[in-house]
Write an enzyme that holds these catalytic residues in place. Sequence first.
Site, PDB file in Angstrom:
ATOM      1  N   HIS A 348       0.794  -1.236   0.000  1.00 55.16           N
ATOM      2  CA  HIS A 348       0.000   0.000   0.000  1.00 55.16           C
ATOM      3  C   HIS A 348       0.815   1.269   0.000  1.00 55.16           C
ATOM      4  O   HIS A 348       0.245   2.362  -0.008  1.00 55.16           O
ATOM      5  CB  HIS A 348      -0.929   0.030   1.215  1.00 55.16           C
ATOM      6  CG  HIS A 348      -2.110  -0.866   1.074  1.00 55.16           C
ATOM      7  ND1 HIS A 348      -3.294  -0.455   0.516  1.00 55.16           N
ATOM      8  CD2 HIS A 348      -2.283  -2.162   1.402  1.00 55.16           C
ATOM      9  CE1 HIS A 348      -4.152  -1.455   0.519  1.00 55.16           C
ATOM     10  NE2 HIS A 348      -3.563  -2.514   1.049  1.00 55.16           N
ATOM     11  N   LYS A 534      -9.111  13.783   4.040  1.00 59.82           N
ATOM     12  CA  LYS A 534      -8.194  12.635   4.079  1.00 59.82           C
ATOM     13  C   LYS A 534      -7.337  12.813   5.308  1.00 59.82           C
ATOM     14  O   LYS A 534      -7.354  13.865   5.931  1.00 59.82           O
ATOM     15  CB  LYS A 534      -7.330  12.603   2.814  1.00 59.82           C
ATOM     16  CG  LYS A 534      -6.695  13.950   2.478  1.00 59.82           C
ATOM     17  CD  LYS A 534      -5.992  13.941   1.131  1.00 59.82           C
ATOM     18  CE  LYS A 534      -6.915  13.971  -0.059  1.00 59.82           C
ATOM     19  NZ  LYS A 534      -6.951  12.746  -0.833  1.00 59.82           N
ATOM     20  N   ARG A 535      -6.571  11.800   5.664  1.00 62.31           N
ATOM     21  CA  ARG A 535      -5.674  11.970   6.797  1.00 62.31           C
ATOM     22  C   ARG A 535      -4.733  13.146   6.562  1.00 62.31           C
ATOM     23  O   ARG A 535      -4.397  13.466   5.430  1.00 62.31           O
ATOM     24  CB  ARG A 535      -4.872  10.677   7.031  1.00 62.31           C
ATOM     25  CG  ARG A 535      -5.690   9.595   7.714  1.00 62.31           C
ATOM     26  CD  ARG A 535      -6.215  10.031   9.058  1.00 62.31           C
ATOM     27  NE  ARG A 535      -5.163  10.045  10.045  1.00 62.31           N
ATOM     28  CZ  ARG A 535      -5.017   9.138  11.009  1.00 62.31           C
ATOM     29  NH1 ARG A 535      -5.896   8.168  11.140  1.00 62.31           N
ATOM     30  NH2 ARG A 535      -4.022   9.224  11.851  1.00 62.31           N
ATOM     31  N   LYS A 540       0.370  14.536   1.522  1.00 63.72           N
ATOM     32  CA  LYS A 540      -0.923  14.848   0.903  1.00 63.72           C
ATOM     33  C   LYS A 540      -1.084  16.343   0.640  1.00 63.72           C
ATOM     34  O   LYS A 540      -1.988  16.769  -0.067  1.00 63.72           O
ATOM     35  CB  LYS A 540      -2.063  14.333   1.782  1.00 63.72           C
ATOM     36  CG  LYS A 540      -2.135  12.794   1.861  1.00 63.72           C
ATOM     37  CD  LYS A 540      -3.255  12.341   2.788  1.00 63.72           C
ATOM     38  CE  LYS A 540      -3.338  10.850   2.980  1.00 63.72           C
ATOM     39  NZ  LYS A 540      -4.135  10.151   1.937  1.00 63.72           N
ATOM     40  N   THR A 642      -8.659   6.849  -2.545  1.00 62.02           N
ATOM     41  CA  THR A 642     -10.006   6.386  -2.862  1.00 62.02           C
ATOM     42  C   THR A 642     -11.029   7.503  -2.675  1.00 62.02           C
ATOM     43  O   THR A 642     -12.107   7.444  -3.248  1.00 62.02           O
ATOM     44  CB  THR A 642     -10.432   5.178  -2.009  1.00 62.02           C
ATOM     45  OG1 THR A 642     -10.167   5.455  -0.628  1.00 62.02           O
ATOM     46  CG2 THR A 642      -9.719   3.914  -2.440  1.00 62.02           C
ATOM     47  N   LYS A 646     -14.602   8.523  -4.753  1.00 68.71           N
ATOM     48  CA  LYS A 646     -15.907   8.838  -4.154  1.00 68.71           C
ATOM     49  C   LYS A 646     -16.387  10.210  -4.613  1.00 68.71           C
ATOM     50  O   LYS A 646     -17.567  10.397  -4.917  1.00 68.71           O
ATOM     51  CB  LYS A 646     -15.798   8.850  -2.625  1.00 68.71           C
ATOM     52  CG  LYS A 646     -15.354   7.554  -1.996  1.00 68.71           C
ATOM     53  CD  LYS A 646     -14.988   7.792  -0.514  1.00 68.71           C
ATOM     54  CE  LYS A 646     -14.126   6.689   0.035  1.00 68.71           C
ATOM     55  NZ  LYS A 646     -13.481   7.067   1.317  1.00 68.71           N
TER      56      LYS A 646
HETATM   57  C1  PLP Z   1     -12.210   7.183   1.656  1.00 69.26           C
HETATM   58  C2  PLP Z   1     -11.777   7.538   3.003  1.00 69.26           C
HETATM   59  C3  PLP Z   1     -10.423   7.753   3.271  1.00 69.26           C
HETATM   60  C4  PLP Z   1      -9.356   7.681   2.193  1.00 69.26           C
HETATM   61  O1  PLP Z   1      -9.175   8.963   1.649  1.00 69.26           O
HETATM   62  P1  PLP Z   1      -7.920   9.292   0.705  1.00 69.26           P
HETATM   63  O2  PLP Z   1      -8.193  10.660   0.237  1.00 69.26           O
HETATM   64  O3  PLP Z   1      -7.937   8.299  -0.390  1.00 69.26           O
HETATM   65  O4  PLP Z   1      -6.720   9.195   1.559  1.00 69.26           O
HETATM   66  C5  PLP Z   1     -10.051   8.085   4.553  1.00 69.26           C
HETATM   67  N1  PLP Z   1     -10.963   8.204   5.537  1.00 69.26           N
HETATM   68  C6  PLP Z   1     -12.272   8.020   5.320  1.00 69.26           C
HETATM   69  C7  PLP Z   1     -13.231   8.178   6.441  1.00 69.26           C
HETATM   70  C8  PLP Z   1     -12.728   7.680   4.050  1.00 69.26           C
HETATM   71  O5  PLP Z   1     -14.037   7.487   3.837  1.00 69.26           O
END
Ligand code: PLP
Length: 798
Positions: A348, A534-535, A540, A642, A646
């Site tokens: 990952h 995101k985190r 990022k 991901t 979304k």
């Molecule tokens: C989808 C999702 C992530 C992943 O987000 P990235 O932008 O791909 O790092 C992290 N936390 C939650 C709650 C999510 O739904």
Amino acid sequence: MKLTKEQFTEDFLRQLQQRFALSVEDSSNYELYMSLGALTRAYYSAEWKSNTEVLKKDKNKQAYYFSIEFLPGKMLKSNLLSLGILETVKSGLKDLSLNLDEIAKAEPDMALGNGGLGRLASCFMDALASSNFPGNGNGIRYNYGLFKQKFVDGYQVELPDSWLKGGNVWEVRKENKAVNVGFSGQVYMVDDGLGNLKPHYENQQILRAIPYDTPMLGFENDVTNVMRLWTVEIPVTEEGNYLTVEKRRAVEDITAVLYPDDSNYEGRLLRLKQEYFFVSAGLQSIHNYFLSLGLPLSQFPNHVAIHINDTHPALCVPELMRLLLDVDGLSWEKAWDITVKTMSYTNHTIMQEALEKWPTQMVYDLLPRLCQIIQEIDRRFVAEKTPQVGPSLVHRTRILQNDHVHMANLAIIGSHSTNGVAKLHSDLLKNVVLHDFYLLYPERFNNKTNGIAIRRWSQLANEQMSQVLDETIGRSWRKNIDDLVLLKAYQDDPAVWEKLATAKRANKERLSQFIMETKGIEVSPAAIFDVQIKRLHAYKRQLMNLLHILKLYIDLKENPAKKMIPRVFIFGAKAAPSYDYAKTIIKCINEVADLINGDKSISGQIKVVFLENYNVSLAELIIPAADVSEQISLATKEASGTSNMKLMLNGAITVATLDGANVEIRDAVGSENIFIFGLDEQEVYGYYKRRDYNAKKIYDEDPIIQKVLNSFIDGTIPNIQREGREIYESLLTYNDEYFVLRDFAAYCSAQEKISQHYADRDVWQKMSLLNIANASQFSADKTVTRYAEDIWQIDPIF
Ligand SMILES: *Cc1c(COP(=O)(O)O)cnc(C)c1O
């Protein structure tokens, strides 16, 4: 399932009465939720039982997804959706003057994960069941999930997430499937009198592992797979009964708390205990199940596929070896053949700080038998490969290096498949990061681009848009996600644009209201909702987003007559509690937010909203309301992402670097429907190779960057004396590790283009529509189907 509204209300009222002796009027949301959950469980229990029986009878090959994190979020509505009774239940409740959405709020988010990794595991659980695959999860039932985040004076404060406090309706404790897991002590190999060496343990600590099973329902197909999560207990022995409070606590700690670190390796003993605990418990239960089928052990890989999600479960390799050698008495060669055929591994990340390496001594002290097996795997690897490829390649790829166990090496050597999670990432694995392994095992490497549970992120999260889709292309997309492409036929239809715009507007109004309620900030739904969720991680580059906000703000201050399309910048992000730099960025965003939101002179043209406690439920609220999706990591750093998928599905336009799955999103929507900017992979590696990145030079040559960075240290942004200095230094003195300054100008022009495009409503709506229409290729249904066909060799059943 078939259920009439009348039947439902009757069942529900009975449930409420039996469970709580309550009438609807006297019930709290929580009591209503618990009753509805129990009823939902009753509705699927027969299917669950029959699924289990069918599998046992037909002995189908099953996949087991081992993951130290799962992040399902709430399950009530998603279970109702899967059962095909969501609408019935909704209207039945309405007849009782109840609102399903209100009741659903009482469910705590199941947050046994940090972010993308855990959420992917949960999307896969959903997709496996929905695609008729027998595929199960295996993980840890943490008593406390990911911390709850609060802001106090702009700083992140972490509160415990005691999600199990009120009980969990979805899980079932399986006492009779409990197993023992052994730690520490000494192990000697003793001849059993028949010429076989068997391990003899002394002073081993034996713990009880109890599984809690949560059914994972497929969408309208009566499939129920299982997510099995393990909890630790002290075995009921005389010795156990006399454990001191301290020792008891040390045991209970093993499944007490989720480590809150995302993409970062914590080399602590407790983490290693967690890893072995759920690996050993899970493998023993699979092994027991296999033995109960009465098949020869050579058949094991034809009935069991075990997936190692990131390296945390890499001990699956030596643990299965242990079971096959010590319990079943197989020869090393046979056991190894079975193990490699059974195991597969997903990488990952390519970031060094995330690669697990455990001190060999620590592994030896905690897991003496496993350590012996790891040493023997390593010894045989060296002996076999050195004559073939020479000592230096072997030295770089062996498991034991510098007195550490390299977990990724163990996972690759001990499995038949290693995959990355987006094309770019998988290519980097082959060509750069894991190139040495690629030379050894080219046939093991493959790509499986991540995917998302499309139904959750559309039908559940975005009812407004889903209704427009129904009206436009019919309802088939709800089951066959590929049918989303039917929307393409309407890309030039202003009536459809208008409907989608209206849906978006309603979602933005809902979010605006939430922002007012939770933050007291007034935002206009007419503004561009620009979202980065995101985190919080340096790679990022939330910081770059913040720098752009400051640039706009400084612009407005210097040119009071200037008019821009209003923007609301929305952040959601947790920082690992020990990650100081990430916390510094949180503080700075919060202070900039206060500064800008409180400045009347810019007439509300910019608003900055940092929502607390980003989690799955908050994502479900924010994503449908997003206009712009920020995917701005430094190229090569984000393995896939991901949230990019979304947001695209919900009609947001992506502003992105060519990183992770952003590349595939661009290919899917076409360059004209996404805003790509910044360094690409080659350019980033160019800087690494030449070692000539010079942040100070960029600063010196760019007056805008000077103004923006100076605002961190000249008092423009209040209350960040220390933090502002830290940011400033990280960019200039420490040479800007993630090339924020290098990408900044390109990012700003991409943002300007976004504003221009947004100004033309038709252009924007068409882009948005095409993003929705092209999102189906990122369905986790497709992703798991590829895993099933290429890696696990499991077939759809039922
Ligand atoms: C989808 C999702 C992530 C992943 O987000 P990235 O932008 O791909 O790092 C992290 N936390 C939650 C709650 C999510 O739904």
